[in-house]
Each structure stands twice: as structure tokens, then as C-alpha cells.
Write a protein that holds these residues in place. Sequence first.
Motif, PDB file in Angstrom:
ATOM      1  N   LEU A   8       0.880  -4.258  -1.715  1.00  0.00           N
ATOM      2  CA  LEU A   8      -0.315  -5.015  -2.083  1.00  0.00           C
ATOM      3  C   LEU A   8      -1.600  -4.252  -1.780  1.00  0.00           C
ATOM      4  O   LEU A   8      -2.662  -4.621  -2.237  1.00  0.00           O
ATOM      5  CB  LEU A   8      -0.343  -6.357  -1.334  1.00  0.00           C
ATOM      6  CG  LEU A   8       0.832  -7.297  -1.599  1.00  0.00           C
ATOM      7  CD1 LEU A   8       0.703  -8.542  -0.748  1.00  0.00           C
ATOM      8  CD2 LEU A   8       0.913  -7.661  -3.068  1.00  0.00           C
ATOM      9  N   GLY A   9      -1.510  -3.230  -0.980  1.00  0.00           N
ATOM     10  CA  GLY A   9      -2.665  -2.428  -0.586  1.00  0.00           C
ATOM     11  C   GLY A   9      -2.163  -1.322   0.308  1.00  0.00           C
ATOM     12  O   GLY A   9      -0.965  -1.118   0.451  1.00  0.00           O
ATOM     13  N   ASN A  10      -3.066  -0.598   0.935  1.00  0.00           N
ATOM     14  CA  ASN A  10      -2.654   0.516   1.780  1.00  0.00           C
ATOM     15  C   ASN A  10      -1.743   0.096   2.920  1.00  0.00           C
ATOM     16  O   ASN A  10      -0.864   0.838   3.322  1.00  0.00           O
ATOM     17  CB  ASN A  10      -3.874   1.237   2.353  1.00  0.00           C
ATOM     18  CG  ASN A  10      -4.538   2.107   1.320  1.00  0.00           C
ATOM     19  OD1 ASN A  10      -3.933   2.460   0.314  1.00  0.00           O
ATOM     20  ND2 ASN A  10      -5.785   2.451   1.550  1.00  0.00           N
ATOM     21  N   LEU A  53       7.488 -12.902   2.766  1.00  0.00           N
ATOM     22  CA  LEU A  53       6.678 -12.610   3.938  1.00  0.00           C
ATOM     23  C   LEU A  53       5.763 -11.434   3.607  1.00  0.00           C
ATOM     24  O   LEU A  53       6.210 -10.445   3.012  1.00  0.00           O
ATOM     25  CB  LEU A  53       7.581 -12.242   5.125  1.00  0.00           C
ATOM     26  CG  LEU A  53       6.899 -11.851   6.428  1.00  0.00           C
ATOM     27  CD1 LEU A  53       6.139 -13.048   7.020  1.00  0.00           C
ATOM     28  CD2 LEU A  53       7.922 -11.344   7.426  1.00  0.00           C
ATOM     29  N   ILE A  54       4.497 -11.528   3.967  1.00  0.00           N
ATOM     30  CA  ILE A  54       3.557 -10.419   3.807  1.00  0.00           C
ATOM     31  C   ILE A  54       3.330  -9.821   5.183  1.00  0.00           C
ATOM     32  O   ILE A  54       3.013 -10.539   6.135  1.00  0.00           O
ATOM     33  CB  ILE A  54       2.234 -10.884   3.187  1.00  0.00           C
ATOM     34  CG1 ILE A  54       2.485 -11.397   1.765  1.00  0.00           C
ATOM     35  CG2 ILE A  54       1.212  -9.741   3.176  1.00  0.00           C
ATOM     36  CD1 ILE A  54       1.275 -11.981   1.089  1.00  0.00           C
ATOM     37  N   ILE A  55       3.551  -8.510   5.282  1.00  0.00           N
ATOM     38  CA  ILE A  55       3.382  -7.833   6.569  1.00  0.00           C
ATOM     39  C   ILE A  55       2.350  -6.720   6.439  1.00  0.00           C
ATOM     40  O   ILE A  55       2.094  -6.219   5.348  1.00  0.00           O
ATOM     41  CB  ILE A  55       4.706  -7.260   7.105  1.00  0.00           C
ATOM     42  CG1 ILE A  55       5.259  -6.181   6.180  1.00  0.00           C
ATOM     43  CG2 ILE A  55       5.726  -8.342   7.352  1.00  0.00           C
ATOM     44  CD1 ILE A  55       6.232  -5.281   6.845  1.00  0.00           C
ATOM     45  N   ASN A  56       1.799  -6.344   7.573  1.00  0.00           N
ATOM     46  CA  ASN A  56       0.831  -5.261   7.656  1.00  0.00           C
ATOM     47  C   ASN A  56       1.539  -4.065   8.292  1.00  0.00           C
ATOM     48  O   ASN A  56       1.947  -4.137   9.442  1.00  0.00           O
ATOM     49  CB  ASN A  56      -0.365  -5.712   8.504  1.00  0.00           C
ATOM     50  CG  ASN A  56      -1.480  -4.695   8.510  1.00  0.00           C
ATOM     51  OD1 ASN A  56      -1.414  -3.670   7.853  1.00  0.00           O
ATOM     52  ND2 ASN A  56      -2.508  -4.994   9.266  1.00  0.00           N
ATOM     53  N   THR A  57       1.703  -2.996   7.532  1.00  0.00           N
ATOM     54  CA  THR A  57       2.329  -1.793   8.071  1.00  0.00           C
ATOM     55  C   THR A  57       1.276  -0.974   8.800  1.00  0.00           C
ATOM     56  O   THR A  57       0.141  -0.856   8.338  1.00  0.00           O
ATOM     57  CB  THR A  57       2.980  -0.948   6.958  1.00  0.00           C
ATOM     58  OG1 THR A  57       2.001  -0.627   5.991  1.00  0.00           O
ATOM     59  CG2 THR A  57       4.120  -1.701   6.310  1.00  0.00           C
TER      60      THR A  57
END
Length: 88
Positions: A8-10, A53-57
Amino acid sequence: MNLTATLLGNHLVKLSWIPSNEGENSSFFYYLVLIKGGNGTVNHNETVTDLQLIINTTDPCDYYEAAVIPLCQGIVPLTSRLQMPGGK
């Protein structure tokens, strides 16, 4: 299970999954989501009831592997794994 990951983005990745046989998996109430980095360390460990689930890497250039494990009583869980987009 059919497990997919969408960048979804960086740093944001949307994981979503569909049970392979909805009737067979209707007793699954929770899903354990594990995200491992390239060195094998678990970076994210969360139990959810939704099918996404949306996660932030932390590092978009690292290699990540996702595993989703359905949890229910009396049935041995099966694991779906995939390499997440982005990274090496």
C-alpha cells in the motif's frame, strides 16, 4: 488458505486471506498472523478475527515472510505462508 499481500506504500502491507473451504473452516474464529524478517526474527505477532490485516513494515528493503494460522478448538491448525512484496 489463499493468502495474498498487497503493498500500500513504502511501509504498509495489506495481508488478506480466504479459507480454502468456507464450510470446513467455519469454526475458525481467530487467526494468528506472524511476520518474520529476513533474519528469521518475528517482527509482528497478532491474533485477529477479520480476514485481513494491514501492517507497517520497519524496513521496506528487507525480506519478509507472512504466516496465517487459523485457530479453533479440536482441529489441528494449517499454516499459509508467502513472501511479502517489496524488499529483496
